[in-house]
Design a protein around this motif. Sequence first.
Motif, PDB file in Angstrom:
ATOM      1  N   GLU A 208       0.860  -1.182   0.000  1.00 35.83           N
ATOM      2  CA  GLU A 208       0.000   0.000   0.000  1.00 35.83           C
ATOM      3  C   GLU A 208       0.895   1.230   0.000  1.00 35.83           C
ATOM      4  O   GLU A 208       1.883   1.268   0.753  1.00 35.83           O
ATOM      5  N   SER A 209       0.558   2.231  -0.827  1.00 33.22           N
ATOM      6  CA  SER A 209       1.419   3.424  -0.848  1.00 33.22           C
ATOM      7  C   SER A 209       1.310   4.131   0.497  1.00 33.22           C
ATOM      8  O   SER A 209       0.230   4.180   1.087  1.00 33.22           O
ATOM      9  N   THR A 210       2.431   4.650   0.980  1.00 35.57           N
ATOM     10  CA  THR A 210       2.487   5.125   2.359  1.00 35.57           C
ATOM     11  C   THR A 210       2.121   6.603   2.515  1.00 35.57           C
ATOM     12  O   THR A 210       2.295   7.172   3.578  1.00 35.57           O
ATOM     13  N   SER A 211       1.597   7.189   1.449  1.00 38.35           N
ATOM     14  CA  SER A 211       1.352   8.629   1.486  1.00 38.35           C
ATOM     15  C   SER A 211       0.338   9.024   2.559  1.00 38.35           C
ATOM     16  O   SER A 211      -0.527   8.245   2.945  1.00 38.35           O
ATOM     17  N   GLU A 212       0.468  10.245   3.039  1.00 40.17           N
ATOM     18  CA  GLU A 212      -0.446  10.796   4.052  1.00 40.17           C
ATOM     19  C   GLU A 212      -1.884  10.858   3.533  1.00 40.17           C
ATOM     20  O   GLU A 212      -2.818  10.435   4.186  1.00 40.17           O
ATOM     21  N   THR A 213      -1.994  11.409   2.311  1.00 38.05           N
ATOM     22  CA  THR A 213      -3.328  11.641   1.749  1.00 38.05           C
ATOM     23  C   THR A 213      -3.745  10.492   0.828  1.00 38.05           C
ATOM     24  O   THR A 213      -2.896   9.730   0.365  1.00 38.05           O
ATOM     25  N   ARG A 214      -5.062  10.406   0.561  1.00 39.35           N
ATOM     26  CA  ARG A 214      -5.520   9.306  -0.306  1.00 39.35           C
ATOM     27  C   ARG A 214      -5.813   9.781  -1.737  1.00 39.35           C
ATOM     28  O   ARG A 214      -6.243   9.001  -2.569  1.00 39.35           O
ATOM     29  N   ASN A 322     -18.156  17.474  -9.631  1.00 37.26           N
ATOM     30  CA  ASN A 322     -19.157  16.635  -8.977  1.00 37.26           C
ATOM     31  C   ASN A 322     -20.455  17.434  -8.891  1.00 37.26           C
ATOM     32  O   ASN A 322     -20.572  18.335  -8.054  1.00 37.26           O
ATOM     33  N   HIS A 323     -21.410  17.104  -9.757  1.00 38.85           N
ATOM     34  CA  HIS A 323     -22.687  17.821  -9.724  1.00 38.85           C
ATOM     35  C   HIS A 323     -23.432  17.489  -8.434  1.00 38.85           C
ATOM     36  O   HIS A 323     -24.176  18.300  -7.900  1.00 38.85           O
ATOM     37  N   ASN A 324     -23.223  16.271  -7.922  1.00 36.50           N
ATOM     38  CA  ASN A 324     -23.708  15.957  -6.571  1.00 36.50           C
ATOM     39  C   ASN A 324     -22.508  15.548  -5.721  1.00 36.50           C
ATOM     40  O   ASN A 324     -21.538  14.982  -6.233  1.00 36.50           O
ATOM     41  N   THR A 325     -22.574  15.864  -4.425  1.00 32.69           N
ATOM     42  CA  THR A 325     -21.487  15.448  -3.537  1.00 32.69           C
ATOM     43  C   THR A 325     -21.614  13.939  -3.329  1.00 32.69           C
ATOM     44  O   THR A 325     -22.684  13.473  -2.921  1.00 32.69           O
ATOM     45  N   PRO A 326     -20.547  13.173  -3.614  1.00 30.18           N
ATOM     46  CA  PRO A 326     -20.662  11.722  -3.443  1.00 30.18           C
ATOM     47  C   PRO A 326     -20.954  11.350  -1.992  1.00 30.18           C
ATOM     48  O   PRO A 326     -20.407  11.957  -1.066  1.00 30.18           O
ATOM     49  N   GLY A 327     -21.815  10.361  -1.809  1.00 31.80           N
ATOM     50  CA  GLY A 327     -22.208   9.937  -0.461  1.00 31.80           C
ATOM     51  C   GLY A 327     -21.114   9.170   0.254  1.00 31.80           C
ATOM     52  O   GLY A 327     -21.148   9.045   1.476  1.00 31.80           O
ATOM     53  N   LEU A 328     -20.149   8.639  -0.493  1.00 34.39           N
ATOM     54  CA  LEU A 328     -19.067   7.873   0.128  1.00 34.39           C
ATOM     55  C   LEU A 328     -17.716   8.438  -0.308  1.00 34.39           C
ATOM     56  O   LEU A 328     -17.515   8.700  -1.491  1.00 34.39           O
ATOM     57  N   PRO A 329     -16.784   8.581   0.645  1.00 34.81           N
ATOM     58  CA  PRO A 329     -15.451   9.084   0.294  1.00 34.81           C
ATOM     59  C   PRO A 329     -14.792   8.251  -0.795  1.00 34.81           C
ATOM     60  O   PRO A 329     -14.104   8.773  -1.661  1.00 34.81           O
ATOM     61  N   HIS A 358     -22.184  17.743   5.659  1.00 33.93           N
ATOM     62  CA  HIS A 358     -21.624  16.654   6.478  1.00 33.93           C
ATOM     63  C   HIS A 358     -20.861  15.641   5.607  1.00 33.93           C
ATOM     64  O   HIS A 358     -19.864  15.070   6.032  1.00 33.93           O
ATOM     65  N   LEU A 359     -21.319  15.469   4.357  1.00 23.74           N
ATOM     66  CA  LEU A 359     -20.636  14.526   3.460  1.00 23.74           C
ATOM     67  C   LEU A 359     -19.219  15.013   3.140  1.00 23.74           C
ATOM     68  O   LEU A 359     -18.273  14.229   3.083  1.00 23.74           O
ATOM     69  N   VAL A 360     -19.103  16.335   2.959  1.00 22.13           N
ATOM     70  CA  VAL A 360     -17.782  16.901   2.661  1.00 22.13           C
ATOM     71  C   VAL A 360     -16.851  16.677   3.852  1.00 22.13           C
ATOM     72  O   VAL A 360     -15.672  16.341   3.684  1.00 22.13           O
ATOM     73  N   HIS A 361     -17.397  16.829   5.057  1.00 26.74           N
ATOM     74  CA  HIS A 361     -16.557  16.621   6.239  1.00 26.74           C
ATOM     75  C   HIS A 361     -16.023  15.191   6.285  1.00 26.74           C
ATOM     76  O   HIS A 361     -14.855  14.965   6.575  1.00 26.74           O
ATOM     77  N   VAL A 362     -16.897  14.227   5.978  1.00 21.99           N
ATOM     78  CA  VAL A 362     -16.457  12.820   5.993  1.00 21.99           C
ATOM     79  C   VAL A 362     -15.401  12.594   4.897  1.00 21.99           C
ATOM     80  O   VAL A 362     -14.384  11.925   5.123  1.00 21.99           O
ATOM     81  N   ILE A 363     -15.641  13.179   3.719  1.00 23.70           N
ATOM     82  CA  ILE A 363     -14.664  13.047   2.624  1.00 23.70           C
ATOM     83  C   ILE A 363     -13.309  13.604   3.066  1.00 23.70           C
ATOM     84  O   ILE A 363     -12.262  12.978   2.883  1.00 23.70           O
ATOM     85  N   GLU A 364     -13.342  14.790   3.684  1.00 18.38           N
ATOM     86  CA  GLU A 364     -12.078  15.419   4.118  1.00 18.38           C
ATOM     87  C   GLU A 364     -11.363  14.563   5.157  1.00 18.38           C
ATOM     88  O   GLU A 364     -10.143  14.402   5.114  1.00 18.38           O
ATOM     89  N   GLN A 365     -12.155  14.017   6.079  1.00 14.61           N
ATOM     90  CA  GLN A 365     -11.565  13.164   7.121  1.00 14.61           C
ATOM     91  C   GLN A 365     -10.869  11.955   6.511  1.00 14.61           C
ATOM     92  O   GLN A 365      -9.737  11.634   6.854  1.00 14.61           O
ATOM     93  N   GLN A 366     -11.577  11.288   5.594  1.00 17.30           N
ATOM     94  CA  GLN A 366     -11.061  10.032   5.043  1.00 17.30           C
ATOM     95  C   GLN A 366      -9.911  10.239   4.058  1.00 17.30           C
ATOM     96  O   GLN A 366      -9.016   9.422   4.000  1.00 17.30           O
ATOM     97  N   THR A 367     -10.013  11.298   3.272  1.00 18.71           N
ATOM     98  CA  THR A 367      -8.940  11.510   2.278  1.00 18.71           C
ATOM     99  C   THR A 367      -7.756  12.249   2.891  1.00 18.71           C
ATOM    100  O   THR A 367      -6.701  12.355   2.287  1.00 18.71           O
ATOM    101  N   LYS A 368      -7.971  12.746   4.084  1.00 22.06           N
ATOM    102  CA  LYS A 368      -6.957  13.523   4.814  1.00 22.06           C
ATOM    103  C   LYS A 368      -6.501  14.742   4.002  1.00 22.06           C
ATOM    104  O   LYS A 368      -5.312  15.048   3.909  1.00 22.06           O
TER     105      LYS A 368
END
Length: 473
Positions: A208-214, A322-329, A358-368
């Motif tokens: 797995e690549s070791t980068s900080e961000t996804r 993204n015309h709609n914010t994706p529901g999953l990161p 709230h979806l953007v917050h989850v995306i930001e959290q997961q993608t770092k």
Amino acid sequence: MADFSSLGLSDWLVQQCKQLGINKPTAVQENCMPAILQGRDCLGCAKTGSGKTAAFVLPVLQKLSEEPYGIFCLVLTPTRELAYQIAEQFRVLGKPLGLRECIIVGGMDMVSQAVELSNQPHVVVATPGRLADHIRSSNTFSMSKIQFLILDEADRLLEQGCTDFTKDLEVIMGILPAKRQTLLFSATLTDTLQELKSIAMNEPFFWESTSETRTVEELDQRYILTPEKVKDAYMVHLIQTLTDQHDDWSIIIFTNTCKNCQILTMMLREFNFPVISLHSMMKQKQRFANLAKFKASVYKILIATDVAARGLDIPTVQVVINHNTPGLPKIYIHRVGRTARAGRNGVSITLVTQYDIHLVHVIEQQTKTKLKEYPVEEKAVLKILTQVNMARRQCEIKLESTDFDEKREINKRKQLILQGKDPDLEAKRKAELEKIRSQKKKFKQKIQEQVQRQKCGQLKKKPMKRQHVKATE
Ligand SMILES: Nc1ncnc2c1ncn2[C@@H]1O[C@H](COP(=O)(O)OP(=O)(O)OP(=O)(O)O)[C@@H](O)[C@H]1O
């Protein structure tokens, strides 16, 4: 840094790579290829556009050149377009071998596919549903000598999303030899890691690549906060600005449903944008034709559902909207990964309504990563608001007058039949579930009202009690 020769590839294959501008291995190639060449199972997780395809195509071709026989390799992938793309990489890189590859996907002629399968191609690239159909319906080919099973976008193949591949995978696994190498790749393996490890055998090599961000560093990730009703106007303004400034840029716009995809395409055409669409309700030949026109830059804007979110490699794509914010990161990662590939720069712009924060917050959290605001001149958007909303309404009416909804219903029924379900029974079951749900909701409401009433009653009672006490005092 290693070169391809030192990783174990023969000269002819190194030369083939050079011809395609593949000179130095990327990290996923450098790390996974030696393990694959040693005969190990492999799980490779690396960012979008990092060269995962060549990381499995090259070692397979190397091994095939040493010992060519039978159907040597089976690649499974979730979408038809991706199957063609992978097959092309095999074809181009494996040309000196006289490689015979065959593509088995839905929406194409089954008889000619059966003939191709019986001719023992070296490599079969397939979507699970159609390959399982062939296995169920004919015994004119054998996969008992397969040396490599590859699951590209492996996590998607295993998850039970709107298209559930698990039953088809069972059928396919049933005819494969136990002794084989299994390779699994994706940009988002981690959620399904345990399941994937159980498919791979013999202590798989995991990288797995070791980068900080996804997401990749070259990607400029932006958002625009917009009220739902103004969203289309923002999009039109955005496209106008981008196309005015960069007439050589290609843009992919992702939206959530086939119907929306169709309506947005019609609407943007009203504004004379060079738009073409890709979604699962289109005929397969049309899907391929549209994608080819977009790849060739005949049309600069592609409006697509998530059928185009994974794997597609189109170097000219500079912007993903993204015309709609994706529901999953995970979906976000794959969608925005259609740009900024192989070290190139790119921009992603996500339209975020009041309901999606709230979806953007989850995306930001997961993608770092933190999404930055994309500056827009609001006045310019408001100027076109009425015109855009009217155009949308007109397109909706136009679409309603066609048989689009009817076709969607037929498609749904077909899907259910393919899953072995009775559409009428399913509709009944759905209606019953809906009834139970609404009864439950009413019951809950009643209880809440009662509790509320009791509470009010108690509040009223309490001071009365005090008065009473006072009176007796
Ligand atoms: N070693 C390399 N050097 C330069 N370019 C490369 C190299 N390996 C692959 N590429 C190119 O990089 C691009 C992206 O590769 P590929 O499609 O395999 O990405 P991926 O990791 O599978 O992405 P995704 O997760 O989106 O499917 C392709 O155009 C491919 O030809």
